[in-house]
Design a protein around this motif. Structure first.
Motif, mmCIF file in Angstrom:
data_model
loop_
_atom_site.group_PDB
_atom_site.id
_atom_site.type_symbol
_atom_site.label_atom_id
_atom_site.label_comp_id
_atom_site.label_asym_id
_atom_site.label_seq_id
_atom_site.Cartn_x
_atom_site.Cartn_y
_atom_site.Cartn_z
ATOM 1 N N HIS A 1 0.848 -1.201 0.000
ATOM 2 C CA HIS A 1 0.000 0.000 0.000
ATOM 3 C C HIS A 1 0.881 1.248 0.000
ATOM 4 O O HIS A 1 0.585 2.233 -0.690
ATOM 5 N N GLU A 2 1.983 1.194 0.761
ATOM 6 C CA GLU A 2 2.905 2.345 0.785
ATOM 7 C C GLU A 2 3.554 2.543 -0.580
ATOM 8 O O GLU A 2 3.700 3.670 -1.039
ATOM 9 N N LEU A 3 3.946 1.438 -1.219
ATOM 10 C CA LEU A 3 4.545 1.558 -2.558
ATOM 11 C C LEU A 3 3.546 2.198 -3.521
ATOM 12 O O LEU A 3 3.907 3.019 -4.362
ATOM 13 N N HIS A 4 2.281 1.819 -3.361
ATOM 14 C CA HIS A 4 1.239 2.375 -4.223
ATOM 15 C C HIS A 4 1.090 3.884 -3.974
ATOM 16 O O HIS A 4 1.096 4.682 -4.906
ATOM 17 N N SER A 5 1.030 4.275 -2.694
ATOM 18 C CA SER A 5 0.884 5.702 -2.369
ATOM 19 C C SER A 5 2.067 6.505 -2.879
ATOM 20 O O SER A 5 1.916 7.648 -3.290
ATOM 21 N N ALA A 6 3.262 5.887 -2.823
ATOM 22 C CA ALA A 6 4.469 6.604 -3.244
ATOM 23 C C ALA A 6 4.699 6.475 -4.755
ATOM 24 O O ALA A 6 5.744 6.902 -5.247
ATOM 25 N N ALA A 7 3.748 5.906 -5.454
ATOM 26 C CA ALA A 7 3.837 5.751 -6.916
ATOM 27 C C ALA A 7 5.099 5.015 -7.340
ATOM 28 O O ALA A 7 5.707 5.324 -8.360
ATOM 29 N N LYS A 8 5.527 4.031 -6.545
ATOM 30 C CA LYS A 8 6.715 3.235 -6.905
ATOM 31 C C LYS A 8 6.258 2.043 -7.732
ATOM 32 O O LYS A 8 6.152 0.918 -7.225
ATOM 33 N N TRP A 9 5.949 2.305 -8.978
ATOM 34 C CA TRP A 9 5.300 1.294 -9.814
ATOM 35 C C TRP A 9 6.156 0.049 -10.061
ATOM 36 O O TRP A 9 5.649 -1.071 -9.898
ATOM 37 N N PRO A 10 7.414 0.165 -10.465
ATOM 38 C CA PRO A 10 8.177 -1.077 -10.715
ATOM 39 C C PRO A 10 8.301 -1.928 -9.452
ATOM 40 O O PRO A 10 8.228 -3.155 -9.510
ATOM 41 N N GLU A 11 8.458 -1.258 -8.299
ATOM 42 C CA GLU A 11 8.586 -1.997 -7.043
ATOM 43 C C GLU A 11 7.273 -2.700 -6.685
ATOM 44 O O GLU A 11 7.265 -3.841 -6.214
ATOM 45 N N LEU A 12 6.154 -1.991 -6.901
ATOM 46 C CA LEU A 12 4.852 -2.599 -6.607
ATOM 47 C C LEU A 12 4.632 -3.811 -7.516
ATOM 48 O O LEU A 12 4.186 -4.872 -7.073
ATOM 49 N N ARG A 13 5.015 -3.641 -8.781
ATOM 50 C CA ARG A 13 4.857 -4.750 -9.733
ATOM 51 C C ARG A 13 5.696 -5.960 -9.298
ATOM 52 O O ARG A 13 5.242 -7.105 -9.351
ATOM 53 N N ALA A 14 6.927 -5.697 -8.831
ATOM 54 C CA ALA A 14 7.804 -6.798 -8.415
ATOM 55 C C ALA A 14 7.236 -7.515 -7.188
ATOM 56 O O ALA A 14 7.251 -8.747 -7.096
ATOM 57 N N ALA A 15 6.706 -6.730 -6.239
ATOM 58 C CA ALA A 15 6.139 -7.330 -5.025
ATOM 59 C C ALA A 15 4.911 -8.170 -5.373
ATOM 60 O O ALA A 15 4.742 -9.286 -4.864
#
Ligand code: AMP
Ligand code: ZN
Length: 484
Positions: A372-386
């Motif tokens: 959820h934090e990755l999503h809020s911070a717009a860290k798209w590649p990281e969210l995709r990897a998770a």
């Protein structure tokens, strides 16, 4: 970051040390293939798929062997075969039941994002190994023959009961132990039993002339031995398997092979529950994976939503099944996948805090919080990897949005209520309660048209809602009944 796992046998979280880092070995008890799997059965499949994926990530994809068996010899299978195909010879009927059920199971769990295990052995293909173990157990003085049965002699194993932490007396009191005249002790369990004419049968061990078939527990001991060796790293299953199934697997394997342990880490998932009770075939309060994922006139719940809903709760906690939490899970994925669409698709490693959470005894709720934090911070590649590590596609095109209650879309209300009509008893009741809850939320949101639509659609199906005020609190309470 080191992997730590809660070990049922020591009742502690322990650092995970594989016997051979080049080949980490895990066994999980698989389905008995006689009927559709329900979503409670899906929980261990999903939980141990996450562990399989994590181990592959940490140790390398080629360095993990995951064995999940198919139990295709069992009295429940025989009964189902006789019932469904009364005109066929029993063995032919059994083959039809097991083939069909196995295919359905594979289809269902693939839809939930689960990888196939490395090996999926069938019990009927390991009868010779079972016979060999049984003969060894008799030779070691740990089993005996009585009236064409072979029984494990529990008294021959001083630390029987260590996994479940029960004394012999507690086990006798707590379990529905079958008392049979041929047992020396009520706790002794069946390794082999005679078959009636027409039932599946194989040549018996121990020089018994009558043909017979194995007991359930010896199946897993033999299959894990053949595919993972006499001692391996991880053994998993649902919490209900601790006793007697896993206790008995341990007794058989250790006594047959003279080993101090069968597996080093024993992992058990908690129950999926319906209103505080275990979801179970025998209680009739189940929803099959198949019925949940089927097409409702162009709309379906995506399997990923069920997977996400399961992982929001830690695997050892009980998990209460509701359509509203499934809907919430679906809504989160829908939003994330929509936001990922067309965004930076460059590859990223799985973020450290997600990996740390998973490495702490598969803390998926914590990993999801980090996502959820990755999503809020717009860290798209990281969210995709998770998402990828947890077995999620990240692909919105694979999903159709049919929340149980999308207040903006009256078609969804209609479809959801139609789903109610095709569900079985308790599942139907649970969904009606969810709809009553949704109606309350719709009213709070002043969406009176939606609230009325829920009531009217249910009424059209013969389900009448009754509103009353709680005389003490003044709160509105809604009950329902089938209209006459
Ligand atoms: P069974 O078909 O009952 O042998 O169950 C197959 C697997 O599903 C075993 O690992 C069980 O522990 C597990 N299981 C059965 N019911 C539930 C439930 N309600 N919640 C979680 N796991 C379950
Ligand atoms: Zn087993």
């Amino acid at each position: 970051m080191a992997l730590r796992l809660y070990n049922t046998i020591t009742r502690k979280k322990e650092p995970f040390q594989p016997i051979d880092a080049g080949n980490v070995r895990m066994y999980v008890c698989g389905p008995t293939v006689y009927d559709f799997a329900h979503i409670g059965n899906a929980r261990p499949v999903i939980v141990f798929d996450v562990l399989f994926r994590l181990l592959r990530h940490l140790c390398g994809a080629d360095h993990v062997t995951y064995v999940r068996n198919i139990t295709d010899v069992d009295d429940k299978i025989n009964a189902r075969a006789a019932q469904d195909y009364p005109d066929l010879p029993l063995n032919e009927a059994i083959r039809r039941v097991t083939e069909k059920t196995e295919k359905q199971f594979h289809h269902d769990v693939a839809a939930l994002g689960c990888l196939p295990p490395t090996v999926e052995p069938r019990a009927t293909e390991h009868i010779a190994a079972m016979r060999e173990m049984i003969d060894d157990l008799i030779a070691n003085g740990c089993a005996y023959v009585a009236e064409d049965h072979v029984l494990f002699d529990v008294a021959a194993m001083p630390d029987y009961g260590k996994l479940s932490g029960r004394s012999l007396d507690e086990m006798i009191a707590g379990a529905r132990v079958e008392v049979a005249p041929y047992k020396r002790d009520p706790m002794d369990f069946v390794l082999w039993k005679p078959s009636k004419p027409g039932e599946p049968s194989w040549p018996s061990p121990a020089g018994i002339a009558a043909p017979g078939r194995p007991g359930w527990h010896i199946e897993c001991s033999a299959m894990s031995w053949k595919h993972l060796g006499k001692t391996f790293d991880i053994h998993g299953g649902g919490i209900d398997l601790v006793f007697p199934h896993h206790e008995n697997e341990i007794a058989q394997s250790r006594c047959a092979f003279h080993t101090p342990v069968m597996a080093n880490y024993w992992l058990h998932n908690g129950f999926l529950q319906v209103e505080g009770e275990k979801m179970a075939k025998s209680l009739g309060n189940f929803v099959t994976i198949h019925e949940l994922l089927q097409d409702w006139g162009g709309y379906k719940w995506p399997g990923e939503a069920l997977r996400f809903n399961m992982l929001k709760t830690h695997y050892r906690q009980p998990l209460d099944w509701t359509y509203s939490s499934l809907d919430e899970a679906h809504g989160i994925l829908w939003e994330w996948y929509g936001d990922l669409k067309g965004k930076d698709a460059s590859a990223a490693g799985v973020p450290g805090h997600v990996l740390d959470a998973l490495s702490d005894d598969l803390n998926t709720p914590k990993a999801i919080a980090a996502m959820h934090e990755l999503h809020s911070a717009a860290k798209w590649p990281e969210l995709r990897a998770a998402l990828g590590l947890l077995g999620f596609s990240g692909d919105r095109d694979k999903m159709v949005r049919i929340p149980a209650i999308d207040f903006g879309d009256e078609n969804n209300v209609r479809l959801t209520v139609r789903m109610v009509g095709s569900l079985s008893g308790t599942a139907q009741e649970a969904m009606i309660k969810d709809l009553i809850h949704s109606r309350m939320i719709a009213r709070q949101a002043k969406k009176f048209d939606v609230a009325d639509q829920i009531r009217d659609e249910l009424a059209a199906m013969g389900i009448e809602l009754k509103d009353a005020k709680d005389p003490k609190t003044g709160e509105l309470v809604t009950t329902w009944e089938v209209a006459r």
